[in-house]
Design a protein around this motif. Structure first.
Motif, PDB file in Angstrom:
ATOM      1  N   TYR A   1       2.596  10.793  -8.765  1.00 35.04           N
ATOM      2  CA  TYR A   1       2.757   9.412  -9.221  1.00 35.04           C
ATOM      3  C   TYR A   1       1.806   9.195 -10.390  1.00 35.04           C
ATOM      4  CZ  TYR A   1       5.227   8.780  -4.823  1.00 35.04           C
ATOM      5  OH  TYR A   1       6.112   8.898  -3.780  1.00 35.04           O
TER       6      TYR A   1
ATOM      7  N   SER B   1      -8.464  -3.614  -7.159  1.00 32.27           N
ATOM      8  CA  SER B   1      -7.364  -3.837  -6.222  1.00 32.27           C
ATOM      9  C   SER B   1      -6.141  -4.397  -6.917  1.00 32.27           C
ATOM     10  CB  SER B   1      -7.817  -4.813  -5.128  1.00 32.27           C
ATOM     11  OG  SER B   1      -8.226  -6.047  -5.700  1.00 32.27           O
TER      12      SER B   1
ATOM     13  N   ARG C   1      -2.193   0.822 -10.122  1.00 27.70           N
ATOM     14  CA  ARG C   1      -3.575   0.329 -10.223  1.00 27.70           C
ATOM     15  C   ARG C   1      -4.438   1.230 -11.088  1.00 27.70           C
ATOM     16  NH1 ARG C   1      -3.076  -0.486  -4.150  1.00 27.70           N
ATOM     17  NH2 ARG C   1      -2.372  -2.639  -3.924  1.00 27.70           N
TER      18      ARG C   1
ATOM     19  N   ASP D   1      -0.418   2.325  -5.808  1.00 28.63           N
ATOM     20  CA  ASP D   1      -1.759   2.830  -6.106  1.00 28.63           C
ATOM     21  C   ASP D   1      -1.816   3.415  -7.520  1.00 28.63           C
ATOM     22  OD1 ASP D   1      -2.702   2.075  -3.653  1.00 28.63           O
ATOM     23  OD2 ASP D   1      -2.429   4.033  -2.719  1.00 28.63           O
ATOM     24  N   ALA D   2      -0.754   4.083  -7.927  1.00 29.94           N
ATOM     25  CA  ALA D   2      -0.716   4.636  -9.284  1.00 29.94           C
ATOM     26  C   ALA D   2      -0.720   3.526 -10.320  1.00 29.94           C
ATOM     27  CB  ALA D   2       0.512   5.524  -9.449  1.00 29.94           C
TER      28      ALA D   2
ATOM     29  N   HIS E   1      -4.577   4.904 -10.637  1.00 34.28           N
ATOM     30  CA  HIS E   1      -4.881   6.199 -10.045  1.00 34.28           C
ATOM     31  C   HIS E   1      -3.663   7.109 -10.135  1.00 34.28           C
ATOM     32  CE1 HIS E   1      -8.628   4.836  -8.077  1.00 34.28           C
ATOM     33  NE2 HIS E   1      -7.999   3.690  -7.956  1.00 34.28           N
TER      34      HIS E   1
ATOM     35  N   VAL F   1     -11.250   0.898 -11.563  1.00 33.26           N
ATOM     36  CA  VAL F   1     -10.906   0.966 -10.153  1.00 33.26           C
ATOM     37  C   VAL F   1     -10.943  -0.444  -9.613  1.00 33.26           C
ATOM     38  CG1 VAL F   1     -11.559   1.871  -7.909  1.00 33.26           C
ATOM     39  CG2 VAL F   1     -11.855   3.274  -9.952  1.00 33.26           C
TER      40      VAL F   1
ATOM     41  N   SER G   1       0.856  -1.186   0.000  1.00 31.95           N
ATOM     42  CA  SER G   1       0.000   0.000   0.000  1.00 31.95           C
ATOM     43  C   SER G   1       0.890   1.233   0.000  1.00 31.95           C
ATOM     44  CB  SER G   1      -0.917  -0.009   1.234  1.00 31.95           C
ATOM     45  OG  SER G   1      -1.726   1.150   1.258  1.00 31.95           O
ATOM     46  N   THR G   2       1.302   1.638  -1.186  1.00 28.23           N
ATOM     47  CA  THR G   2       2.158   2.804  -1.353  1.00 28.23           C
ATOM     48  C   THR G   2       1.592   3.658  -2.480  1.00 28.23           C
ATOM     49  OG1 THR G   2       3.595   1.736  -2.979  1.00 28.23           O
ATOM     50  CG2 THR G   2       4.173   1.444  -0.647  1.00 28.23           C
ATOM     51  N   PRO G   3       1.956   4.929  -2.535  1.00 26.02           N
ATOM     52  CA  PRO G   3       1.466   5.774  -3.631  1.00 26.02           C
ATOM     53  C   PRO G   3       1.841   5.231  -5.009  1.00 26.02           C
ATOM     54  CG  PRO G   3       2.381   7.132  -1.883  1.00 26.02           C
ATOM     55  CD  PRO G   3       2.694   5.710  -1.529  1.00 26.02           C
TER      56      PRO G   3
ATOM     57  N   LEU H   1      -1.773   9.978  -8.648  1.00 24.50           N
ATOM     58  CA  LEU H   1      -1.789  10.588  -7.320  1.00 24.50           C
ATOM     59  C   LEU H   1      -0.942  11.852  -7.320  1.00 24.50           C
ATOM     60  CD1 LEU H   1      -1.418   7.472  -4.988  1.00 24.50           C
ATOM     61  CD2 LEU H   1      -3.491   8.603  -5.753  1.00 24.50           C
TER      62      LEU H   1
END
Length: 747
Positions: free
Chosen positions: A311, A325, A283, A280-281, A285, A323, A275-277, A287
């Motif tokens: 990111y 996981s 995936r 997440d990018a 998104h 969107v 779970s890091t920026p 950021l």
């Protein structure tokens, strides 16, 4: 009066009829302008359904850059966009949908603009959709927004229906018509001329255009990083940049610029389940973290707050981002930016950065694909070359292979050193025409045949004659040239046979360079009724033989033999005492990218003279990969050989040196390791060979973090430098050789 436009054929009339049946351009322009201002939007567009109803195409877009450039030109009806949903359902649609029917089918916005679309329908006929974009800071779309946009869309539908009844083709042209409308509420600090409408947006788009031009010319990761540094880091004021790709469930750093060592350590090898920026990018998104003051800033605490960071997911394929996981299948990596301090990211900047990330994703995918193709081709080529050169006490050899840089295909150049007896060695250099898998296959056939016939003890002319007949019988289409030299270390006789290949050169002990002439003969694989012929030469002790392929002297205007002689003369008399340095010097003269249009092979051999007093003594040890006792075996081997040669005075020093180099090879090359000792009258030479072509890099103990992030190997080589003074690393076709000489005095 009838005229044509990019939007389709329509009729222009004057007077009252023009009000009733205005031209298609005027109707569309009026609708997008009204939607733009009444909806407080940054861009508006009319999408018209194609004739086969498979997609919608933008007919007219109004707004200012960069928002107007984020609106796609066309969208297939199966794409989950606001415009396609509005056309398909006949209802107003919004993206992102705050209340989706299926939560698993929600989508993240690729740009910082919520979209609202209303269907344009009249009398049961679907024309398309009217779509507007709004800044996120202006809030979402409420019931009033939906009602107003539908009113504008209904009026547009009625006007389009009148045009259709009058015979106008209501279809979109190949590209949308753009109507620049500069929104007075859009301000992007730091860009353009203050107070000049559209200046900020145009200034933002300027680095984007240059970025696209740079990316079209990129072929390596270094080129990508340089383009991103000049077109992203510099214009947006970032101090550090890291590019990372996705592979095997992890992130892997491709390149970086600026003081980025902290980000490199955090990113390289990071699991995609974290779970890091950055994850997440990946995936999907994008950021944007503005940073801010430290937690204790209100209480007068010291220290700087977290810096601003961005990111950006590197997308390919132009698909919307789901969107979820898990990693999105169209995300190939992430671009990470770090700034010197806190930083805001206005929507227009975020839009341009998103466009750049899309371009960068496609470029990363292309460059990585090219790198994999080159790696596979080079690996195949190197695996077809000998893993080690045979050795005789009276003959020292070394070889170099350089692949072409203008092709990613495998080549057909090779070399061999074949031990026939304790006093006879056969040297071979060959070249198969072309750069493809067929060339590699033919090279393997020719090499196997030459080794077999040479090992049977045949003379060079017979070896190439039988090999040629074999290839002709196999139906080989590629031409194969080769040079075969059989050298007798007992009397210095060198028998040379050629098959359409440049003859070998010899540098005499006095420094003179000559050609070992022989009949040219025909290339292998060509049916001939004339026997192959060879000539004999006699070498003096200290002579250096040079066999090579045409790629070493790749010149379109000069004779390869003349170029090769000049290279060997330029090597210098003193270089002949060290074949490794001589080979490095010869290859360095021609191995620049502008020269390497063809594969290049170089094979050097120094004739030491008949075995006897003063002749070098040799011994070798083979260590298998991952051998836990390999370093211990190397130390014992060095000690045993030096004692047998009555050179125990340097045993302890050379044992320590050997253990450091062998450890480095086992850890970093991950391959089998060959250790060779050669004892001369005044020195002992240690050679350690492995299959990793990258040179070992000594790493000082006092490097800053950025340098440590790039250090390749351990610090044991500092010990080698301290004990031996100078050492040399020489890449060859299957890896490299690390060598050094240790003086032994009169002992």
């Amino acid at each position: 009066m009838t005229s044509n436009s990019a939007l389709g054929e329509h009729r222009r009339e004057s007077g009252p009829a023009r009000t009733e049946c205005r031209g298609l351009e005027e109707v569309l322009h009026g609708a997008v302008r009204e939607a733009l201002f009444r909806m407080d939007a940054v861009s508006a567009a009319v999408y018209l359904l194609s004739r086969d109803a498979s997609e919608v195409r933008a007919a007219m877009i109004a707004g200012s850059p960069p928002s107007s450039f984020t609106m796609p030109c066309r969208m297939s009806m199966d794409m989950p966009r606001a415009s396609t949903r509005a056309v398909a359902t006949g209802k107003v649609a919004v993206l992102p949908d705050p209340d989706p029917a299926d939560p698993d089918q929600t989508y993240a916005l690729p740009y910082p603009y919520p979209a609202l679309a209303a269907p344009v329908t009249a009398g049961g006929h679907r024309f398309g959709a009217l779509t507007v974009l709004r800044l996120e800071s202006h809030g979402g779309f409420g019931p009033t927004d939906r009602r107003v946009l539908q009113e504008i869309a209904d009026a547009l539908a009625a006007a389009l229906a009148r045009l259709a009844r009058a015979g106008t083709a209501v279809v979109a042209g190949p590209t949308p018509a753009l109507a620049p409308v500069f929104h007075s509420s859009i301000r992007t600090p730091g860009w353009g001329v203050r107070g000049v409408p559209g200046s900020a947006g145009a200034s933002l788009m300027y680095p984007l255009r240059h970025f696209a031009e740079r990316l079209n010319q990129t072929t390596t990761v270094d080129h990508l990083v340089a383009a991103a540094r000049d077109s992203i880091m510099s214009p947006f004021g970032a101090r550090a940049l890291v590019l990372a790709s996705v592979g095997a469930g992890r992130l892997w750093v491709l390149g970086h610029s600026g003081p980025s060592s902290a980000m490199v350590r955090a990113l390289h090898g990071a699991r995609l389940g974290a779970s890091t920026p950055a994850v997440d990018a990946v995936r999907g998104h994008a950021l944007f973290l503005p940073g801010g003051p430290p937690p204790d800033a209100g209480s007068g605490g010291q220290g700087a707050g977290p810096p601003g960071q961005a990111y950006l997911p590197l997308l390919v394929g132009g698909r919307p981002v789901a969107v979820a996981s898990e990693v999105h299948p169209h995300v190939v990596g992430v671009c990470c930016l770090e700034f010197a301090g806190p930083r805001e990211f206005p929507p227009e900047e975020r839009a341009v950065l998103g466009m750049m990330a899309g371009m960068l994703g496609a470029a990363v995918e292309r460059v990585e694909l090219g790198a994999r193709q080159r790696e596979i081709a080079e690996h195949l080529q190197r695996r077809l070359l000998p893993s080690a050169l045979s050795d005789l006490p009276g003959l020292a050899t070394t070889a170099r292979y350089r692949p072409a840089v203008t092709t990613v295909q495998v080549g057909g150049d090779w070399y061999d050193v074949i031990k026939v007896s304790d006093e006879r060695m056969v040297l071979v250099v060959g070249d198969v025409e072309g750069h493809d898998l067929d060339s590699a296959a033919v090279m393997g056939q020719a090499r196997t045949a030459l080794i077999s016939y040479a090992t049977e003890g045949h003379r060079p002319a017979v070896v190439i004659d039988r090999t040629g007949r074999l290839l002709a019988g196999l139906g080989t289409e590629q031409l194969v040239t080769c040079c075969v030299v059989a050298l007798d270390t007992g009397d210095g006789t060198a028998e040379v046979a050629l098959a359409g290949h440049p003859p070998p050169l010899v540098r005499r002990p006095d420094g003179g360079v000559d050609t070992l002439a022989a009949p040219a003969n025909l290339p292998l694989g060509v049916t001939t009724h004339h026997p192959y012929r060879s000539w004999e030469h006699t070498l003096s002790p200290g002579s250096v033989l040079m066999l090579y392929s045409n790629g070493l002297t790749d010149s379109a205007t000069r004779d390869p033999g003349t170029c090769a002689q000049e290279l060997l003369r330029a090597g210098g008399r003193e270089a002949g005492a060290d074949l490794e340095r001589l080979a490095d010097r010869l290859v360095a003269e021609v191995s620049g990218p502008r020269w390497r249009r063809d594969d290049a092979v170089l094979l050097l051999a120094r004739y030491e003279g008949a075995v006897g007093r003063g002749a070098p003594r040799t011994a070798s040890l083979h260590i298998q990969r991952r051998d836990l006792h390999g370093v211990k075996a190397a130390r014992a081997f060095v000690d045993l050989q030096l004692r047998s040669w009555e050179l125990s005075g340097v045993s302890e020093t050379l044992q320590l040196i050997a253990s450091e180099i062998v450890t480095n090879a086992l850890v970093h090359a991950g391959s089998d390791v060959d250790v060779r000792l050669r004892a001369f009258g005044d020195r002992v030479r240690l050679e350690v060979r492995d299959s990793d072509g990258n040179p070992p890099v000594p790493s000082p103990l006092a490097l800053d973090a950025e340098q440590n992030a790039e250090a390749e190997h351990g610090r044991g080589l500092l010990i080698v430098e301290a004990l031996a003074g100078q050492w040399n690393t020489s890449p060859n076709g299957r890896g490299k050789t690390v060598s050094l000489d240790l003086p032994v005095g009169d002992g």
